[in-house]
Write an enzyme that holds these catalytic residues in place. Structure first.
Site, mmCIF file in Angstrom:
data_model
loop_
_atom_site.group_PDB
_atom_site.id
_atom_site.type_symbol
_atom_site.label_atom_id
_atom_site.label_comp_id
_atom_site.label_asym_id
_atom_site.label_seq_id
_atom_site.Cartn_x
_atom_site.Cartn_y
_atom_site.Cartn_z
ATOM 1 N N GLU A 118 0.821 -1.206 0.000
ATOM 2 C CA GLU A 118 0.000 0.000 0.000
ATOM 3 C C GLU A 118 0.858 1.260 0.000
ATOM 4 O O GLU A 118 0.372 2.367 -0.214
ATOM 5 C CB GLU A 118 -0.964 0.007 1.198
ATOM 6 N N HIS A 160 6.785 1.729 11.278
ATOM 7 C CA HIS A 160 6.715 0.456 10.551
ATOM 8 C C HIS A 160 7.981 0.179 9.727
ATOM 9 O O HIS A 160 8.112 -0.923 9.177
ATOM 10 C CB HIS A 160 5.501 0.428 9.628
ATOM 11 N N ASP A 285 -4.535 6.715 16.171
ATOM 12 C CA ASP A 285 -5.507 5.910 15.439
ATOM 13 C C ASP A 285 -6.223 4.886 16.316
ATOM 14 O O ASP A 285 -7.009 4.075 15.806
ATOM 15 C CB ASP A 285 -4.888 5.236 14.214
#
Length: 343
Positions: A118, A160, A285
C-alpha cells in the site's frame, strides 16, 4: 512545548493506495498535518519551528546501508527502467525463497526492500522522509539540550520501517533514530513507548536483540490487524534483548479502560527498566472513528493518556505516527500534548 515540523512533507503524496482491492486516496495524506497545525495554533502552542538538515550518521548505526541507498535512488532507477507510474511493489519474497541476494532489476529491488504494497514511493518521497527525520532529530536536540519535552510533527511516519524495509506508510524509523541519538548522547537506557493502534514492527525489529532500549507497545491483535506477522505477546526480545520487548495486545472493540490498564503496565515496565530518556511513538488511530482501527478511544481519553505518560517524568520526545480520522486528528494529538504538559 516546542514543535518541529517541515513543509517538505508535502513532497510525498502518492496518487493512490491499494485498499480492499481498489486504489483510493491514501489514508496517510498531507491534510493530516493541517488539522494538527490548526489545533496547535488554537490551543496557544508556540509557533512550529523548521528543522535543519537531517543527519544520517545515527541512522546508519541502526539501518542497513543498502536500504538507505535504495530509498535515495529508487525513484530515479524506476524511471530509468521505463516505469510510468509510482514505485509500488508487485510482490515480496515468500517462504522458502532466497533472501540472501538482492535483485539487480529495480522491480526486484522494490520487492526486496518493501513489506507492504500500500506504500508507494514518489519523486519527492526521499526528501520528505529526510525532512521528517530532521524534525525528529531537532526535537531530540532540544530535549538533550535541557527541554523537558518536544514534539516532532513527522510526516511521513516511521514506526513500521524496519532496519532494511519500508511499508505501512513509513520509510525511515524516526523514533528509533531518536532513541539511538539519546544513547549516543550518554543515556545508558532508553525506552520507546508506542501508543499507535498498529504495532511498531519496525522499531521492534531494530532493537529486538538489544538490552539498552526497551520497546513497549499497545496495539491491535496482529491476528486481526496490520502488520499481522509481528506484535504478539510472546515476542519478548532475543539474546541481550530478552525481556526488553513488551507487546500489549488488545482485541476488537477495546475501550479506554483496558487500554489504560495496558498503558499503566507499559509505564511500570519503563520505570523498572531504569530508562533515562523516553521516545513516544504518538499515533492517535486508537480513536473510535478511525477508518483503519478497531479500538474505541474517545478524544478526552487522549488527554488522560498524555497525563499518564507525562507522570513518568523522563526527558521525552513525542514523534508523530498514525491517525487517519483526519477531522479529529488535531484534537486527539494536541490532547496528548496538553495532558503531558498538565502532568
Amino acid at each position: 512545548m516546542r514543535t518541529f515540523f517541515s513543509e517538505d512533507h508535502r513532497l510525498h503524496f502518492p496518487k493512490g493506495e491499494l485498499s480492499g482491492g481498489r486504489f483510493i486516496t491514501p489514508h496517510e495524506r498531507p491534510a493530516r498535518m493541517e488539522f494538527i497545525l490548526s489545533r496547535l495554533r488554537e490551543r496557544g502552542f508556540p509557533p512550529v519551528e523548521a528543522p535543519g538538515e537531517a543527519d544520517l550518521t545515527p541512522a546508519r548505526r541502526i539501518l542497513d546501508e543498502g536500504f538507505l541507498h535504495f530509498l535515495e535512488t529508487a525513484w530515479d532507477e524506476w524511471k530509468a527502467a521505463g516505469m510510468e507510474g509510482e514505485v509500488i511493489a508487485a510482490g515480496m519474497p515468500t517462504r522458502r525463497q532466497r533472501h540472501d541476494r538482492i535483485p539487480r532489476h529495480i522491480d526486484g529491488k522494490v520487492e526486496y526492500y518493501c513489506h507492504a504494497s500500500e506504500t508507494a514511493i514518489t519523486r519527492g518521497t526521499w526528501q520528505a522522509a529526510l525532512s521528517s527525520l530532521a524534525s525528529a532529530q531537532a526535537a531530540q536536540a532540544a530535549v538533550a539540550g535541557g527541554e523537558r519535552a518536544a514534539f516532532a510533527l513527522c510526516r511521513p511516519p516511521g514506526h513500521h520501517a524496519t532496519r532494511d524495509q519500508y511499508g505501512g506508510y513509513c520509510f525511515l524509523n524516526n523514533a528509533a533514530v531518536v532513541a539511538e541519538m539519546f544513547r549516543m548522547g550518554g543515556a545508558a537506557r532508553v525506552a520507546v513507548l508506542d501508543i499507535d493502534f498498529h504495532h511498531g514492527n519496525g522499531t521492534q525489529d531494530i532493537f529486538y536483540r538489544r538490552g539498552d532500549v526497551l520497546f513497549a507497545s499497545i496495539h491491535g491483535d496482529p491476528l486481526d490487524a496490520y502488520p499481522y506477522f509481528a506484535g504478539f505477546a510472546d515476542e519478548t526480545g532475543e539474546g541481550e534483548g530478552e525481556g526488553a520487548n513488551l507487546n500489549c495486545v488488545l482485541g476488537p472493540g477495546t475501550g479506554y479502560g483496558p487500554w489504560a490498564e495496558a498503558l499503566d503496565h507499559c509505564i511500570a515496565r519503563i520505570r523498572d527498566f531504569g530508562a533515562e530518556a523516553l521516545v513516544v511513538s504518538l499515533g492517535v488511530d486508537a480513536y473510535k472513528n478511525d477508518p483503519i482501527s478497531f479500538f474505541r478511544l474517545d478524544s478526552p481519553d487522549f488527554l488522560d493518556a498524555g497525563r499518564r505518560i507525562g507522570r513518568i517524568g523522563l526527558p521525552t520526545v513525542l514523534v508523530m505516527e498514525g491517525g487517519y480520522a483526519i477531522e479529529q486528528i488535531g484534537v486527539n494529538t494536541v490532547n496528548v500534548l496538553e495532558g503531558f504538559a498538565d502532568a
